[in-house]
Design a protein around this motif. Sequence first.
Motif, mmCIF file in Angstrom:
data_model
loop_
_atom_site.group_PDB
_atom_site.id
_atom_site.type_symbol
_atom_site.label_atom_id
_atom_site.label_comp_id
_atom_site.label_asym_id
_atom_site.label_seq_id
_atom_site.Cartn_x
_atom_site.Cartn_y
_atom_site.Cartn_z
ATOM 1 N N ASP A 67 -3.141 -1.701 8.725
ATOM 2 C CA ASP A 67 -3.194 -3.130 8.388
ATOM 3 C C ASP A 67 -3.236 -3.376 6.882
ATOM 4 N N ILE A 68 -3.457 -2.340 6.094
ATOM 5 C CA ILE A 68 -3.709 -2.497 4.666
ATOM 6 C C ILE A 68 -2.397 -2.492 3.888
ATOM 7 N N GLU A 69 -2.107 -3.594 3.206
ATOM 8 C CA GLU A 69 -0.927 -3.632 2.345
ATOM 9 C C GLU A 69 -1.159 -2.723 1.145
ATOM 10 N N THR A 70 -0.171 -1.888 0.841
ATOM 11 C CA THR A 70 -0.362 -0.863 -0.181
ATOM 12 C C THR A 70 0.876 -0.722 -1.046
ATOM 13 N N ILE A 71 0.680 -0.708 -2.358
ATOM 14 C CA ILE A 71 1.739 -0.331 -3.288
ATOM 15 C C ILE A 71 1.749 1.192 -3.360
ATOM 16 N N GLU A 72 2.921 1.800 -3.174
ATOM 17 C CA GLU A 72 3.028 3.249 -3.159
ATOM 18 C C GLU A 72 3.900 3.727 -4.313
ATOM 19 N N LEU A 73 3.367 4.624 -5.112
ATOM 20 C CA LEU A 73 4.114 5.287 -6.179
ATOM 21 C C LEU A 73 4.280 6.739 -5.734
ATOM 22 N N LEU A 74 5.483 7.075 -5.279
ATOM 23 C CA LEU A 74 5.719 8.377 -4.666
ATOM 24 C C LEU A 74 6.434 9.309 -5.640
ATOM 25 N N PRO A 75 6.094 10.599 -5.605
ATOM 26 C CA PRO A 75 6.703 11.556 -6.537
ATOM 27 C C PRO A 75 8.089 11.985 -6.071
ATOM 28 N N ALA A 76 8.857 12.525 -7.009
ATOM 29 C CA ALA A 76 10.159 13.091 -6.649
ATOM 30 C C ALA A 76 9.994 14.426 -5.945
ATOM 31 N N ALA A 77 8.865 15.089 -6.165
ATOM 32 C CA ALA A 77 8.613 16.399 -5.560
ATOM 33 C C ALA A 77 8.614 16.283 -4.038
ATOM 34 N N PRO A 78 9.291 17.194 -3.346
ATOM 35 C CA PRO A 78 9.340 17.115 -1.877
ATOM 36 C C PRO A 78 7.996 17.384 -1.209
ATOM 37 N N GLU A 79 7.132 18.133 -1.867
ATOM 38 C CA GLU A 79 5.821 18.448 -1.310
ATOM 39 C C GLU A 79 4.734 17.992 -2.290
ATOM 40 N N PRO A 80 4.158 16.802 -2.084
ATOM 41 C CA PRO A 80 3.113 16.311 -2.994
ATOM 42 C C PRO A 80 1.922 17.260 -3.045
ATOM 43 N N LYS A 81 1.301 17.330 -4.219
ATOM 44 C CA LYS A 81 0.164 18.223 -4.427
ATOM 45 C C LYS A 81 -1.159 17.471 -4.559
ATOM 46 N N GLN A 82 -1.105 16.232 -5.046
ATOM 47 C CA GLN A 82 -2.323 15.453 -5.241
ATOM 48 C C GLN A 82 -2.153 14.059 -4.638
ATOM 49 N N LEU A 83 -3.288 13.458 -4.336
ATOM 50 C CA LEU A 83 -3.322 12.082 -3.848
ATOM 51 C C LEU A 83 -4.321 11.292 -4.676
ATOM 52 N N PHE A 84 -3.876 10.155 -5.228
ATOM 53 C CA PHE A 84 -4.756 9.222 -5.933
ATOM 54 C C PHE A 84 -4.750 7.895 -5.171
ATOM 55 N N VAL A 85 -5.920 7.372 -4.872
ATOM 56 C CA VAL A 85 -6.062 6.049 -4.272
ATOM 57 C C VAL A 85 -6.845 5.185 -5.247
ATOM 58 N N LEU A 86 -6.283 4.028 -5.623
ATOM 59 C CA LEU A 86 -6.839 3.182 -6.675
ATOM 60 C C LEU A 86 -7.274 1.840 -6.096
ATOM 61 N N LEU A 87 -8.522 1.465 -6.351
ATOM 62 C CA LEU A 87 -9.111 0.248 -5.797
ATOM 63 C C LEU A 87 -9.310 -0.800 -6.892
ATOM 64 N N HIS A 88 -8.786 -1.996 -6.676
ATOM 65 C CA HIS A 88 -8.891 -3.062 -7.663
ATOM 66 C C HIS A 88 -10.265 -3.728 -7.627
ATOM 67 N N ASP A 89 -10.520 -4.582 -8.600
ATOM 68 C CA ASP A 89 -11.796 -5.285 -8.730
ATOM 69 C C ASP A 89 -11.870 -6.452 -7.759
ATOM 70 N N ALA A 90 -13.064 -6.987 -7.577
ATOM 71 C CA ALA A 90 -13.257 -8.182 -6.769
ATOM 72 C C ALA A 90 -12.448 -9.333 -7.355
ATOM 73 N N GLY A 91 -11.760 -10.059 -6.481
ATOM 74 C CA GLY A 91 -10.941 -11.174 -6.926
ATOM 75 C C GLY A 91 -9.614 -10.765 -7.527
ATOM 76 N N GLY A 92 -9.333 -9.452 -7.569
ATOM 77 C CA GLY A 92 -8.090 -8.958 -8.135
ATOM 78 C C GLY A 92 -7.072 -8.621 -7.065
ATOM 79 N N THR A 93 -6.020 -7.928 -7.486
ATOM 80 C CA THR A 93 -4.971 -7.491 -6.568
ATOM 81 C C THR A 93 -4.616 -6.043 -6.869
ATOM 82 N N ALA A 94 -3.890 -5.444 -5.949
ATOM 83 C CA ALA A 94 -3.467 -4.055 -6.133
ATOM 84 C C ALA A 94 -2.629 -3.883 -7.390
ATOM 85 N N ALA A 95 -1.864 -4.900 -7.736
ATOM 86 C CA ALA A 95 -1.002 -4.813 -8.918
ATOM 87 C C ALA A 95 -1.804 -4.635 -10.204
#
Length: 216
Positions: free
Chosen positions: A5-33
Amino acid sequence: MTPSDIETIELLPAAPEPKQLFVLLHDAGGTAADMLDLGQLLGGAFPAAVVLLPEGLVGPHADAAGAAAAGLDDAAAMAARVDVLAAFLRAQQARFGISEQGSALAGFGAGASLALALTDAHDGLVGRLLGFGGGYQFWPAKAPALTTLHLFHGQLDPVIPVQRTRADYEHIMSLGADATLDVADSLGHELHPALMDQAVTRLQTCVPLRLWKDAQ
């Protein structure tokens, strides 16, 4: 709310097998952008990383007084949001085949407070935490053993005073946490490039204390 259900902006790597995952949380009253600059910086520094910017996990809070109280209503509301965030993290780790220790959680303001609560409730679900301009809503009774905490704060922050974050840091260090605190003298409540650059430096140069102990 479920992970799907969670709308998410995804920045995906060119690498076929990703090595790391970063999840970024915005401030109260803000947006993912609001987290895009940090997301692009992390993606550039770690070209094999998946960077995800979910929308709305911290809940609706726009006033400064609410943000100063971590942007969350009470213990029950915090616990409910932690549960949703934990489910989201596990779903993305499974989706991209990335381990818990290959995952990092970053947050700004109320997003940082939620991230800290997550590491308290689910030690080791992520290997690193980057907290910008946030603080604990409730102090933990023990330090995370499997998550390294990196805290960043503006000396002039009018929303969450730096003294509060210094107290948080001193508390978790007294419990034996693996943590760092960086304070920028002239900054307020902002996700400033200087703090973001320091976060990348911490990620690239700080070896988690648990690895040193294992090596010994």
